[in-house]
Design an enzyme around this catalytic site. Structure first.
Site, PDB file in Angstrom:
ATOM      1  N   MET A   1       0.036   1.286   5.038  1.00 20.85           N
ATOM      2  CA  MET A   1      -0.708   1.561   6.258  1.00 20.85           C
ATOM      3  C   MET A   1      -1.871   0.572   6.382  1.00 20.85           C
ATOM      4  O   MET A   1      -2.302  -0.038   5.405  1.00 20.85           O
ATOM      5  CB  MET A   1      -1.257   2.991   6.233  1.00 20.85           C
ATOM      6  CG  MET A   1      -2.293   3.263   5.162  1.00 20.85           C
ATOM      7  SD  MET A   1      -2.890   4.964   5.235  1.00 20.85           S
ATOM      8  CE  MET A   1      -4.008   4.977   3.821  1.00 20.85           C
TER       9      MET A   1
ATOM     10  N   ASP B   1      -4.512  -4.619   5.872  1.00 21.05           N
ATOM     11  CA  ASP B   1      -4.896  -5.476   4.757  1.00 21.05           C
ATOM     12  C   ASP B   1      -3.742  -6.410   4.403  1.00 21.05           C
ATOM     13  O   ASP B   1      -2.603  -5.975   4.246  1.00 21.05           O
ATOM     14  CB  ASP B   1      -5.285  -4.626   3.544  1.00 21.05           C
ATOM     15  CG  ASP B   1      -5.901  -5.441   2.423  1.00 21.05           C
ATOM     16  OD1 ASP B   1      -6.564  -6.446   2.732  1.00 21.05           O
ATOM     17  OD2 ASP B   1      -5.727  -5.067   1.249  1.00 21.05           O
TER      18      ASP B   1
ATOM     19  N   HIS C   1      -2.624  -1.080  -3.466  1.00 19.27           N
ATOM     20  CA  HIS C   1      -3.784  -0.212  -3.291  1.00 19.27           C
ATOM     21  C   HIS C   1      -3.644   1.011  -4.192  1.00 19.27           C
ATOM     22  O   HIS C   1      -2.746   1.832  -3.990  1.00 19.27           O
ATOM     23  CB  HIS C   1      -3.909   0.228  -1.836  1.00 19.27           C
ATOM     24  CG  HIS C   1      -4.219  -0.889  -0.894  1.00 19.27           C
ATOM     25  ND1 HIS C   1      -3.965  -0.819   0.456  1.00 19.27           N
ATOM     26  CD2 HIS C   1      -4.773  -2.113  -1.102  1.00 19.27           C
ATOM     27  CE1 HIS C   1      -4.350  -1.940   1.041  1.00 19.27           C
ATOM     28  NE2 HIS C   1      -4.831  -2.750   0.103  1.00 19.27           N
TER      29      HIS C   1
ATOM     30  N   SER D   1       0.857  -1.187   0.000  1.00 18.24           N
ATOM     31  CA  SER D   1       0.000   0.000   0.000  1.00 18.24           C
ATOM     32  C   SER D   1       0.894   1.238   0.000  1.00 18.24           C
ATOM     33  O   SER D   1       1.703   1.399  -0.900  1.00 18.24           O
ATOM     34  CB  SER D   1      -0.957  -0.031   1.211  1.00 18.24           C
ATOM     35  OG  SER D   1      -1.869   1.048   1.149  1.00 18.24           O
ATOM     36  N   THR D   2       0.807   2.098   1.011  1.00 18.74           N
ATOM     37  CA  THR D   2       1.572   3.337   1.042  1.00 18.74           C
ATOM     38  C   THR D   2       3.070   3.065   0.901  1.00 18.74           C
ATOM     39  O   THR D   2       3.639   2.287   1.663  1.00 18.74           O
ATOM     40  CB  THR D   2       1.320   4.091   2.357  1.00 18.74           C
ATOM     41  OG1 THR D   2      -0.077   4.147   2.609  1.00 18.74           O
ATOM     42  CG2 THR D   2       1.893   5.499   2.289  1.00 18.74           C
TER      43      THR D   2
END
Length: 362
Positions: free
Chosen positions: A299, A302, A206, A180-181
């Site tokens: 972050m 997930d 993401h 993600s991030t």
């Protein structure tokens, strides 16, 4: 103490909208709104914000040029605000390479509910940006690494046995990866170490719809394996990397000709579609011990439960270490619940995974 945010956008309407959305979060505060780079420079000096939101396309000095100067002279957390266009997505990927922590598409006020969801997403990204470890702040070669103490290694889940360090045979095995991030650059670094004949790799990053195609194309131009945005129904083949599209979950299923990709428009999981947990759950169910799971920076949580289910099904699992993560969220959650066989730095991840297949870094 509230996180102080400076909004930079050439549109007065967008500055107003973003400011209202950000101020709607109890722990965030917009301390200024700049229409251009020159105004932004002065406001940064005067207001000392914690996080910037930055328009990708602005008159005069555009967002990329401003970001490059900022990261060279005064590195600070930046969340890019991008248009829903191919040009916007390509510029955004360049911004992430320059050091922006994350990005979000410009809001499309289709409904009050959608605007509330957008506000929650933007607030989460700003919070993550403030906590992020910027690449420009990392220690240089030869200096002491930037690290923090990691929690004690939890015991294996009941019934789980320690797995061997080398897999008995590589044929038919598949790598499943989530991020993600900070993930766009982490995935790029991971794939840059992969040879052209690497095992099949399926990835959930993401990312909104209309951005994943540009992401896949950019990776394909840089990496030895073929990288493509999954369309569903592709046969999973060595030397190929499949990126989940921003509008659907990605799964795998076994067909008559072997493993194939499958897309699902089902509801978001952990507030994400595509979701890492959905991919990892499919890997556990369909591949068992033939799967290898990798969880990179991001972050939230997930992918943590999915990685645990992969490990319980016999898969070998890896998580990125705290020191090399932009945001140590998803890997941390996986580590704490006992889902991880090995914690590895990003720089060493490709090599450690390839070693299971009897291969070396490209």
């Amino acid at each position: 103490m509230k996180t102080r945010v400076l909004v930079i956008d050439d549109s007065a309407l967008m500055r107003k909208l973003l400011s209202e959305v950000i101020n709607g979060a109890a722990d965030l505060e917009v301390v200024g709104a700049a229409p251009d780079a020159a105004s932004a420079r002065e406001m940064i000096k005067a207001l000392n914000p914690d996080v910037l939101t930055l328009d990708v396309q602005m008159p005069g000095m555009d967002g990329l040029e401003f970001l490059e100067k900022l990261m060279r002279l005064r590195p600070m957390p930046v969340v890019m605000v991008s248009a829903f266009t191919q040009a916007g997505s390509e510029t955004t990927l360049k911004a992430l390479e320059l050091g922006a922590v994350d990005f979000i598409a410009k809001p499309r006020a289709e409904s009050v509910q959608r605007l509330e969801e957008y506000g929650q997403e933007l607030a989460d990204k700003i919070r993550a940006a403030r906590a992020a470890r910027l690449r420009f702040r990392r220690a240089s070669a030869g200096s002491a690494p930037l690290t923090t103490a990691a929690p004690a290694r939890p015991s294996l889940p009941d019934g789980a046995a320690a797995l061997p360090r080398a897999l008995p045979g590589a044929a038919g095995r598949v790598i499943f990866l989530g991020a993600s991030t900070g993930g766009t650059e982490a995935i790029k670094e991971f794939l840059m170490g992969m040879p052209a004949d690497c095992p099949p790799i399926l990835i959930v990053q993401h990312m909104p719809e209309n951005f994943t195609a540009s992401f896949a194309a950019r990776l394909n131009s840089l990496c030895r394996p073929t990288v493509l945005e999954a369309k569903g129904g592709e046969k999973v083949a060595p030397g190929t990397v499949y990126i989940a599209p921003g509008h659907s979950h990605m799964l795998v299923r076994k067909g008559p000709a072997g493993l194939v990709t499958e897309l699902s428009p089902a509801a978001p999981v952990n507030r994400h579609r595509p979701s890492v947990d959905v991919l990892f759950d499919a890997a556990a169910a369909q591949m068992g011990g033939q799967a290898v799971g990798v969880l990179l920076t991001g972050m939230g949580k997930d992918g943590a439960q999915g990685l645990l289910r992969m490990r319980q099904a016999g898969a070998r699992t890896f998580a990125q270490d705290e020191a090399s993560c932009v945001v140590y969220g998803m890997p941390r959650e996986a580590f704490l619940i006992g889902a991880v066989d090995e914690v590895v730095s990003l720089e060493q991840m490709a090599g450690r995974v390839l070693a299971l297949f009897g291969k070396t870094v490209a």
